[in-house]
Design an enzyme around this catalytic site. Structure first.
Site, PDB file in Angstrom:
ATOM      1  CG  HIS A 120      41.832 102.636  18.254  1.00  0.00           C
ATOM      2  ND1 HIS A 120      41.532 104.120  18.575  1.00  0.00           N
ATOM      3  CD2 HIS A 120      42.902 102.416  18.896  1.00  0.00           C
ATOM      4  CE1 HIS A 120      42.826 104.507  18.933  1.00  0.00           C
ATOM      5  NE2 HIS A 120      43.499 103.341  19.269  1.00  0.00           N
ATOM      6  CG  ASP A 131      39.284 110.204  16.339  1.00  0.00           C
ATOM      7  OD1 ASP A 131      38.568 110.248  17.204  1.00  0.00           O
ATOM      8  OD2 ASP A 131      40.418 109.755  16.112  1.00  0.00           O
ATOM      9  CG  ASN A 140      36.382 107.498  24.489  1.00  0.00           C
ATOM     10  OD1 ASN A 140      35.481 108.142  24.010  1.00  0.00           O
ATOM     11  ND2 ASN A 140      37.730 107.877  24.215  1.00  0.00           N
ATOM     12  CG  HIS A 176      41.176 106.281  13.751  1.00  0.00           C
ATOM     13  ND1 HIS A 176      41.703 105.062  14.097  1.00  0.00           N
ATOM     14  CD2 HIS A 176      40.798 106.638  14.992  1.00  0.00           C
ATOM     15  CE1 HIS A 176      41.644 104.789  15.313  1.00  0.00           C
ATOM     16  NE2 HIS A 176      40.760 105.474  15.972  1.00  0.00           N
TER      17      HIS A 176
HETATM   18 ZN   LIG Z   1      40.537 105.707  17.829  1.00  0.00          ZN
END
Ligand SMILES: [Zn+2]
Length: 430
Positions: free
Chosen positions: A178, A304, A91, A231
């Site tokens: 995610h 992360d 990203n 995560h």
């Molecule tokens: Zn994420």
């Protein structure tokens, strides 16, 4: 002439001390303390030797947000944290959704040279969630991408997720999801529960994570592909992954250090340093994450690491960006939550932070056991040392550490990558 390095008195996995001999980038000997000779002999008596750590989930922000982090500053933070390889999320600006962008990130990593930077490729064009990116071109590029993720966003369209899972099978790739159902988390600010009501912040319900994980393990099973869950943050997610693994579904999962140590109670301060996605959860969730990581339901710890420029964090809660620094504190947090409590031994730490992430990401030069013939990528850790986290002293360009002022155990003293020191006596070494 081959240059020989000796790490005198290292304790692989915290077990008996030995001299580790390194030549030509390889561990060429593990012999009795004091018996090895070499060109460069470093006394590391008492330090625990682990295989160089591997982070499957890092945000390095370059290209596009070099004010928050660059590949080089992030690589310094990673090396100082004991890492020899990191996976850089897609990203960025522009998004890493083409061979050109992933090769650029890969090359920047090579130039920095402190860790191997493995770019993650976006699943969809521009993280837009509507059209598959050129996964094959990214896999076939110099960056050899094997991990694909729209991290920051969820691949919420079930048909697109199915296609992506099918596509990566031929690439020996994995989709790292995610897991966040977007409609259930519109404008979400913190964990949904009694506290979000008290604080007047919009809730991010556990079911928004769990429903996507449940869907995705079934999709992965249906198409016979490999899924990785980013995560994991709730007790229910751990239960679903445990169920999926018991059924033989090819799923792996990660937990972040902050979800192992911190709870939603910190949000009472309204300090945006604690704003993260997925959000900090309840104490009961944290306990389930400890158990899941200990029993292997959760395969790895991934940071992360999410650096943010001051103006994106030094503002009111609702306007602040999601994310926390993690690379330089991850091992310390794992020692605090998992080792000192007896939930993991050093071999367990090596597995969760090096061997398993390297295997999931196909980083074949990393995650090897400490043995003769293995690549010499090692972290040497003073496990008895304690240090106070001072964000100004971290190598990251950003300062958004949730551990500021906290005393944590374990200090990385030296790091060797492919036979060469990247950190020596606690400092970056080029
Ligand atoms: Zn994420």
């Amino acid at each position: 002439m081959t240059q020989t390095t000796v790490l005198r008195g290292a304790r692989p996995y915290g077990e008996s001390a030995a001299d580790i001999v390194i030549a030509d980038g390889i561990i060429s000997g593990i012999v009795a303390v004091g018996s090895a000779t070499g060109d460069d002999v470093l006394d590391v008596t008492g330090l625990v030797a682990l295989p160089g750590l591997v982070d499957l989930h890092t945000h390095l922000r370059e290209p596009g947000r070099e004010d928050a982090e660059t590949v080089d500053t992030g690589s310094q933070a990673a090396a100082l944290g004991g890492y020899t390889a990191v996976f850089a999320m897609a990203n960025t600006l522009p998004v890493a959704d083409t061979a050109g962008v992933v090769e650029q990130v890969w090359r920047l990593g090579q130039e920095s040279g402190l860790v191997d930077v493995h770019p993650v490729g976006a699943v969809t064009v521009g993280l837009g969630g509507t059209q598959l990116a050129e996964l094959g071109a990214m896999a076939g590029s110099a960056a050899q991408v094997r991990v694909f993720s729209d991290d920051g966003k969820c691949v919420s369209d079930a048909v697109l997720m199915r296609r992506a899972l099918e596509y990566v099978k031929a690439l020996d790739g994995v989709i790292a999801q995610h897991a966040q159902e977007p409609r259930l988390t519109e404008n979400a600010q913190m964990n949904e529960g009694p506290l979000s009501g008290v604080l007047g912040l919009t809730g991010w319900p556990a079911v928004a994570e769990e429903s996507i994980i449940a869907r995705d393990v079934l999709l992965a099973h249906h198409v016979g592909s490999r899924l990785h869950v980013c995560h994991v943050s709730t007790a229910g997610s751990v239960d679903i992954i445990r169920w999926a693994k018991a059924r033989g579904i090819n799923v792996t999962a990660e937990v972040t250090p902050h979800h192992l140590l911190l709870t939603e109670e910190l949000v009472r301060s309204y300090d945006p340093v604690y704003k993260v996605n997925p959000p900090l959860r309840s104490a009961a969730d944290v306990e389930a994450l400890w158990a899941g990581l200990a029993d292997g339901t959760i395969d790895i710890v991934a940071t992360d690491h999410a650096p943010h420029a001051l103006e994106d964090k030094d503002c009111e809660w609702g306007a602040a960006s999601f994310g926390m620094l993690g690379l330089q504190t991850a091992l310390s947090v794992v020692i605090e939550t998992m080792v000192r409590t007896g939930r993991l031994d050093w071999r367990g730490v090596a597995d969760r932070m090096s061997v398993a992430p390297a295997r999931i990401g196909r980083a074949t030069a990393h995650g090897h056991d400490i043995e003769v013939g293995a690549p010499a990528s090692l972290a040497l850790v003073d496990t008895e040392a304690r240090w106070i986290v001072e964000p100004d002293l971290l190598a990251s360009k950003s300062r958004n550490s949730p551990y500021a002022g906290m005393e944590l155990p374990g200090r990385v003293e030296h790091v060797v990558k492919a036979g060469r020191f990247t950190v020596r006596n606690g400092s970056v070494c080029r």
